[in-house]
Design a protein around this motif. Sequence first.
Motif, PDB file in Angstrom:
ATOM      1  N   ALA A   1       0.810  -1.213   0.000  1.00 60.17           N
ATOM      2  CA  ALA A   1       0.000   0.000   0.000  1.00 60.17           C
ATOM      3  C   ALA A   1       0.844   1.264   0.000  1.00 60.17           C
ATOM      4  O   ALA A   1       1.782   1.379   0.783  1.00 60.17           O
ATOM      5  CB  ALA A   1      -0.916  -0.011   1.223  1.00 60.17           C
ATOM      6  N   MET A   2       0.498   2.206  -0.865  1.00 58.87           N
ATOM      7  CA  MET A   2       1.240   3.458  -0.931  1.00 58.87           C
ATOM      8  C   MET A   2       0.358   4.695  -0.936  1.00 58.87           C
ATOM      9  O   MET A   2       0.374   5.475  -0.005  1.00 58.87           O
ATOM     10  CB  MET A   2       2.158   3.472  -2.165  1.00 58.87           C
ATOM     11  CG  MET A   2       3.312   2.498  -2.069  1.00 58.87           C
ATOM     12  SD  MET A   2       4.588   2.853  -3.282  1.00 58.87           S
ATOM     13  CE  MET A   2       5.170   1.207  -3.593  1.00 58.87           C
ATOM     14  N   THR A   3      -0.456   4.868  -2.007  1.00 63.68           N
ATOM     15  CA  THR A   3      -1.007   6.206  -2.170  1.00 63.68           C
ATOM     16  C   THR A   3      -2.288   6.203  -3.001  1.00 63.68           C
ATOM     17  O   THR A   3      -2.817   5.183  -3.385  1.00 63.68           O
ATOM     18  CB  THR A   3       0.064   7.120  -2.798  1.00 63.68           C
ATOM     19  OG1 THR A   3      -0.337   8.481  -2.653  1.00 63.68           O
ATOM     20  CG2 THR A   3       0.305   6.780  -4.254  1.00 63.68           C
TER      21      THR A   3
ATOM     22  N   GLY B   1       3.760  -9.604 -12.738  1.00 66.24           N
ATOM     23  CA  GLY B   1       2.961 -10.615 -12.063  1.00 66.24           C
ATOM     24  C   GLY B   1       2.821 -10.419 -10.575  1.00 66.24           C
ATOM     25  O   GLY B   1       2.306 -11.302  -9.872  1.00 66.24           O
ATOM     26  N   LEU B   2       3.229  -9.267 -10.045  1.00 58.71           N
ATOM     27  CA  LEU B   2       3.141  -9.024  -8.613  1.00 58.71           C
ATOM     28  C   LEU B   2       1.726  -8.633  -8.200  1.00 58.71           C
ATOM     29  O   LEU B   2       1.033  -7.922  -8.930  1.00 58.71           O
ATOM     30  CB  LEU B   2       4.109  -7.902  -8.189  1.00 58.71           C
ATOM     31  CG  LEU B   2       5.504  -8.326  -7.728  1.00 58.71           C
ATOM     32  CD1 LEU B   2       6.239  -9.065  -8.832  1.00 58.71           C
ATOM     33  CD2 LEU B   2       6.288  -7.103  -7.267  1.00 58.71           C
ATOM     34  N   ALA B   3       1.317  -9.092  -7.032  1.00 57.74           N
ATOM     35  CA  ALA B   3       0.111  -8.550  -6.410  1.00 57.74           C
ATOM     36  C   ALA B   3       0.385  -7.104  -6.019  1.00 57.74           C
ATOM     37  O   ALA B   3       1.541  -6.703  -5.812  1.00 57.74           O
ATOM     38  CB  ALA B   3      -0.269  -9.372  -5.187  1.00 57.74           C
ATOM     39  N   ILE B   4      -0.682  -6.306  -5.913  1.00 57.17           N
ATOM     40  CA  ILE B   4      -0.505  -4.895  -5.575  1.00 57.17           C
ATOM     41  C   ILE B   4      -1.636  -4.434  -4.664  1.00 57.17           C
ATOM     42  O   ILE B   4      -2.801  -4.803  -4.873  1.00 57.17           O
ATOM     43  CB  ILE B   4      -0.438  -4.018  -6.845  1.00 57.17           C
ATOM     44  CG1 ILE B   4      -0.154  -2.551  -6.484  1.00 57.17           C
ATOM     45  CG2 ILE B   4      -1.695  -4.153  -7.685  1.00 57.17           C
ATOM     46  CD1 ILE B   4       0.152  -1.672  -7.689  1.00 57.17           C
ATOM     47  N   ALA B   5      -1.288  -3.653  -3.664  1.00 52.65           N
ATOM     48  CA  ALA B   5      -2.279  -3.062  -2.760  1.00 52.65           C
ATOM     49  C   ALA B   5      -2.370  -1.566  -3.020  1.00 52.65           C
ATOM     50  O   ALA B   5      -1.354  -0.906  -3.269  1.00 52.65           O
ATOM     51  CB  ALA B   5      -1.898  -3.317  -1.301  1.00 52.65           C
ATOM     52  N   SER B   6      -3.571  -1.047  -2.943  1.00 53.14           N
ATOM     53  CA  SER B   6      -3.759   0.397  -3.066  1.00 53.14           C
ATOM     54  C   SER B   6      -3.275   1.085  -1.799  1.00 53.14           C
ATOM     55  O   SER B   6      -3.077   0.453  -0.760  1.00 53.14           O
ATOM     56  CB  SER B   6      -5.229   0.732  -3.294  1.00 53.14           C
ATOM     57  OG  SER B   6      -5.964   0.640  -2.080  1.00 53.14           O
TER      58      SER B   6
ATOM     59  N   ALA C   1      -7.571  -3.834  -2.030  1.00 47.41           N
ATOM     60  CA  ALA C   1      -8.056  -2.525  -1.583  1.00 47.41           C
ATOM     61  C   ALA C   1      -7.560  -2.272  -0.163  1.00 47.41           C
ATOM     62  O   ALA C   1      -7.317  -3.210   0.600  1.00 47.41           O
ATOM     63  CB  ALA C   1      -9.573  -2.466  -1.631  1.00 47.41           C
ATOM     64  N   ASN C   2      -7.424  -1.006   0.209  1.00 41.78           N
ATOM     65  CA  ASN C   2      -6.878  -0.648   1.523  1.00 41.78           C
ATOM     66  C   ASN C   2      -7.777   0.392   2.190  1.00 41.78           C
ATOM     67  O   ASN C   2      -8.096   1.429   1.598  1.00 41.78           O
ATOM     68  CB  ASN C   2      -5.464  -0.093   1.360  1.00 41.78           C
ATOM     69  CG  ASN C   2      -4.845   0.340   2.679  1.00 41.78           C
ATOM     70  OD1 ASN C   2      -5.240   1.331   3.266  1.00 41.78           O
ATOM     71  ND2 ASN C   2      -3.853  -0.402   3.130  1.00 41.78           N
TER      72      ASN C   2
ATOM     73  N   VAL D   1      -6.732  -3.914   5.776  1.00 38.32           N
ATOM     74  CA  VAL D   1      -7.160  -2.948   6.789  1.00 38.32           C
ATOM     75  C   VAL D   1      -5.909  -2.489   7.531  1.00 38.32           C
ATOM     76  O   VAL D   1      -5.242  -3.296   8.192  1.00 38.32           O
ATOM     77  CB  VAL D   1      -8.157  -3.573   7.779  1.00 38.32           C
ATOM     78  CG1 VAL D   1      -8.608  -2.528   8.799  1.00 38.32           C
ATOM     79  CG2 VAL D   1      -9.355  -4.150   7.038  1.00 38.32           C
ATOM     80  N   HIS D   2      -5.592  -1.210   7.417  1.00 38.60           N
ATOM     81  CA  HIS D   2      -4.382  -0.745   8.090  1.00 38.60           C
ATOM     82  C   HIS D   2      -4.701  -0.212   9.484  1.00 38.60           C
ATOM     83  O   HIS D   2      -5.724   0.437   9.699  1.00 38.60           O
ATOM     84  CB  HIS D   2      -3.639   0.308   7.255  1.00 38.60           C
ATOM     85  CG  HIS D   2      -4.364   1.611   7.072  1.00 38.60           C
ATOM     86  ND1 HIS D   2      -5.145   1.888   5.969  1.00 38.60           N
ATOM     87  CD2 HIS D   2      -4.407   2.730   7.839  1.00 38.60           C
ATOM     88  CE1 HIS D   2      -5.637   3.100   6.061  1.00 38.60           C
ATOM     89  NE2 HIS D   2      -5.206   3.647   7.198  1.00 38.60           N
ATOM     90  N   VAL D   3      -3.824  -0.533  10.411  1.00 43.83           N
ATOM     91  CA  VAL D   3      -3.911  -0.022  11.777  1.00 43.83           C
ATOM     92  C   VAL D   3      -2.693   0.876  11.991  1.00 43.83           C
ATOM     93  O   VAL D   3      -1.558   0.465  11.788  1.00 43.83           O
ATOM     94  CB  VAL D   3      -3.985  -1.165  12.815  1.00 43.83           C
ATOM     95  CG1 VAL D   3      -5.309  -1.876  12.703  1.00 43.83           C
ATOM     96  CG2 VAL D   3      -2.859  -2.179  12.642  1.00 43.83           C
ATOM     97  N   ASN D   4      -2.936   2.103  12.382  1.00 44.45           N
ATOM     98  CA  ASN D   4      -1.877   3.118  12.342  1.00 44.45           C
ATOM     99  C   ASN D   4      -2.001   4.121  13.480  1.00 44.45           C
ATOM    100  O   ASN D   4      -1.938   5.341  13.266  1.00 44.45           O
ATOM    101  CB  ASN D   4      -1.907   3.856  10.996  1.00 44.45           C
ATOM    102  CG  ASN D   4      -3.216   4.616  10.775  1.00 44.45           C
ATOM    103  OD1 ASN D   4      -4.252   4.267  11.309  1.00 44.45           O
ATOM    104  ND2 ASN D   4      -3.139   5.692   9.996  1.00 44.45           N
TER     105      ASN D   4
END
Length: 371
Positions: A67-69, A90-95, A125-126, A150-153
């Motif tokens: 996850a980035m941006t 072929g990499l998976a990617i997170a938003s 998705a993030n 789900v990010h915890v921050n």
Amino acid sequence: MSYASRKDDHVRLAVAQQRESMAGHRPCPFDEVAFVHHALRGTAERAVSLATEVGGATWPVPLYINAMTGGSPRTGEVNRGLAIAARETGLAIASGSMSAYLADGSVAETYRILRRENPDGYVIANVNANTTPQMAARAVELLRADALQVHVNAIQEIVMPEGDRDFSAWPCNIARLTETLDIPVIVKEVGFGISADTVTQLTDLGVRIVDVSGTGGTNFALIENARRERADFDLLADWGLSTPACLVDAAEVALRNGVTLLASGGVRTPLDVVRGLALGARAVGVSGHFLSILEAEGVDALITAINTWITRIRQLMVLLGAETVRALADTDVMLTGRLAETCRLRGIDPADYARRSRNPLRQMAPTSRIL
């Protein structure tokens, strides 16, 4: 301050941190993990499989763009480049966090571009831990996402001038997401680590995939402090557990509860990826390093770099005699320095890791605790 301005600040400050890290100005926790070299254990390159299983899906390589941006025109272009790189390798990617989209639908395309440029890839998705199931469903639908992160921050929010100050509902919210969504839910930190105790708690909430995301990479306490008017909140700059420490700490709990561990935070090289896999991660995520290449050299350079990483990961597995990703968890590794001390304080004997290949009954990272 608007979401767009904040997201642009995050990218700018994250790239600056990455350049400082690559210049050797910050130590990397992965350097406290070294493989024991066994000169006759190598295998054939043709025998090595990089495939790994995450949440019931098979990824072709144990590497993903984390996850980035998103949320502004500039970050939309960043996501375009990342999506193209994921498609071509072929990499998976997170938003990145989709809070901006959930607050303002006009920025949807800055996230949707991840799927538009990568129609057949594994896209995650993030959202934040305050997100309702209805909001999460909107985020998933926008990306046609294969999983929800789900990010915890809490650390980032505390330092962020406009951040949240109440985290008490997070466990309940996470449980609701796992109960209502029909895709895998991944819980991740944003660079301060997830302990074994937290993995146990997440298991009780229904979570089966955890990205430990420890210290050593992008530091959002420093990023948010730089955004403060007086930069007067640096006391949390060294807070957290390193990624290797999280993996070692959580190995026993994850194995016992059927939890898949992912690793991110401080990953600079293909060797760091293999180190993370050897400590029990099923796949390893990279953010800052790939972002810095994209920003400095463009998408073609990023594709070349990722393909080189994939080749190097395979070659390192050849040297270690590990024909599968899971086999890396049987290799002998020496844990040194602060990591070894953390192990001892948490009741884990680091010596077990240095001789674990001698035990033919082992299936995962050693779990013996110091009595």
